[in-house]
Design an enzyme around this catalytic site. Structure first.
Site, PDB file in Angstrom:
ATOM      1  N   GLU A 241      27.228  -6.410  37.566  1.00  0.00           N
ATOM      2  CA  GLU A 241      26.797  -5.569  38.488  1.00  0.00           C
ATOM      3  C   GLU A 241      27.969  -5.345  39.342  1.00  0.00           C
ATOM      4  OE1 GLU A 241      23.372  -5.249  40.103  1.00  0.00           O
ATOM      5  OE2 GLU A 241      22.301  -6.107  38.367  1.00  0.00           O
TER       6      GLU A 241
ATOM      7  N   ALA B 166      14.897 -11.149  39.280  1.00  0.00           N
ATOM      8  CA  ALA B 166      15.482 -11.862  40.262  1.00  0.00           C
ATOM      9  C   ALA B 166      17.403 -11.682  39.829  1.00  0.00           C
ATOM     10  CB  ALA B 166      16.089 -13.956  39.780  1.00  0.00           C
ATOM     11  N   ARG B 167      18.441 -12.221  38.944  1.00  0.00           N
ATOM     12  CA  ARG B 167      19.929 -12.352  38.973  1.00  0.00           C
ATOM     13  C   ARG B 167      19.916 -11.814  37.221  1.00  0.00           C
ATOM     14  NH1 ARG B 167      19.421 -11.150  43.382  1.00  0.00           N
ATOM     15  NH2 ARG B 167      20.503 -12.219  44.950  1.00  0.00           N
TER      16      ARG B 167
ATOM     17  N   HIS C  50      18.411  -1.998  39.584  1.00  0.00           N
ATOM     18  CA  HIS C  50      18.742  -3.083  41.075  1.00  0.00           C
ATOM     19  C   HIS C  50      18.238  -2.419  42.074  1.00  0.00           C
ATOM     20  CE1 HIS C  50      20.915  -6.473  42.184  1.00  0.00           C
ATOM     21  NE2 HIS C  50      19.669  -6.578  43.066  1.00  0.00           N
TER      22      HIS C  50
ATOM     23  N   ASP D 173       8.769 -25.259  38.095  1.00  0.00           N
ATOM     24  CA  ASP D 173       9.681 -24.745  39.584  1.00  0.00           C
ATOM     25  C   ASP D 173      10.148 -26.231  39.467  1.00  0.00           C
ATOM     26  OD1 ASP D 173       9.825 -22.814  42.388  1.00  0.00           O
ATOM     27  OD2 ASP D 173      10.479 -24.661  42.367  1.00  0.00           O
TER      28      ASP D 173
END
Length: 330
Positions: A270, A241-242, A294, A180
């Site tokens: 999406e 996540a994305r 999702h 991170d």
């Protein structure tokens, strides 16, 4: 009377029966719509209650003269002009971490699905009945399988969802590494037996790599041909996540070539189109993919919390108090 104008889907808000502040005027407006229509429908609002991907641009916010709060139902708020709201003295809040547990839960579910090769077995048995069952059983005997506790897990991103995943994975006894941009405290690392490392070290040393980061220039296409080549053979990629974090073409190629496994809850764009690379895999590629549409954070329990937390913030603002999870610096 407090006026709340709502762009969220009415069914999502109403279906769980969460009690609204008594006596307030909640009105579901026509959305999506033009900015001009949005201003007309919200011009007298004390509070705007919006979906996490609903647009509130500067041109709209500047005309919300009565508004004191714009509250996102979910975690997302990137479609709201935060600076314009700050200049107008309007709080912008989200429900940070409201769905961290269910998202982490599905990530772990996809880990197990990929690790135990469930998509392949499921497809064979459903397509060929007893013959598929027997063939799949023999393949497990030949290829073997592993327990989650024996795997090295790499978490990319240690926000609320990453930390929820840590809590769950510790129960399995996994070795956990993480990357991170903001390192956790030494106390947290020691308490949870975490190893902080670089992204490159995650790619090289982890059996399962789970992504829990937002879409930024630095995270877009984190999973691509070059990074996949650094991973272990048969590494498992988890993305809840994305979709933009993953290069679709490169992932599809790696799946088809038997290079990696993937567990996905998100893809980009999406809504997707029929020609999307991940919908046109070979049979070998399909066998290595566990996928859901999702739904990680959209549990009934999470939606109940979203409404409860949002209403609590609304009451605080109307009582002259500071709400929770202010995201625009007021």
């Amino acid at each position: 009377m407090v006026k709340v104008r709502v762009t969220c889907n009415k069914n999502i808000i109403e279906r769980f029966g969460v009690e609204k502040p008594a006596g307030w005027d909640f009105k579901y407006i026509n959305y999506p719509c033009s900015d001009e229509e949005l201003v007309e429908q919200c011009k007298d609002a004390d509070i705007v209650f919006c979906g996490p991907v609903d647009y509130f641009r500067r041109e709209v916010i500047e005309q919300l003269d009565n508004c004191k709060l714009i509250h996102s139902l979910g975690v997302g708020f990137d479609k709201i002009d935060l600076e314009a709201a700050k200049e107008k003295g309007i709080y912008v809040c989200n429900n940070r971490a409201v769905n961290a547990a269910p998202v982490a839960e599905l990530a772990v579910g996809h880990m197990i699905s990929c690790l135990r090769r469930m998509p392949e077995a499921d497809a064979k048995i459903k397509a060929r009945g007893v013959d598929g069952f027997n063939e799949s059983f023999r393949e497990y005997q030949v290829k073997g399988q592993n327990e989650l506790g024996s795997r090295v897990i790499g978490l990319v991103g240690l926000g609320a969802i990453g930390k929820a995943a840590v809590r769950m994975l510790r129960a399995f006894g996994c070795k956990i590494m993480y990357y991170d941009v903001f390192r956790a405290t030494e106390e947290y690392e020691l308490e949870n037996d975490l190893t902080f490392c670089t992204y490159e070290e995650i790619l090289k040393h982890c059996d399962i790599i789970s992504y829990h980061v937002p879409v930024l220039d630095s995270t877009r296409d984190m999973v691509r041909k070059e990074t996949i080549e650094m991973m272990k053979k048969d590494a498992i990629i988890i993305n809840v996540a994305r979709g933009e974090i993953v290069n679709n073409e490169d992932l599809a190629e790696a799946l088809n070539n038997g290079r990696i496994f993937a567990g996905l809850d998100v893809i980009a764009p999406e809504p997707p189109t029929a020609d999307h690379p991940l919908f046109n895999l070979t049979d070998a590629g399909k066998a290595r993919l566990s996928i859901t549409p999702h739904i990680a954070g959209t549990t009934d329990d999470a939606f109940i919390r979203m409404s409860e937390w949002s209403y609590s913030d609304m009451v605080k603002v109307m009582n002259g108090e500071r709400p929770n999870n202010v995201v625009n610096g007021l």
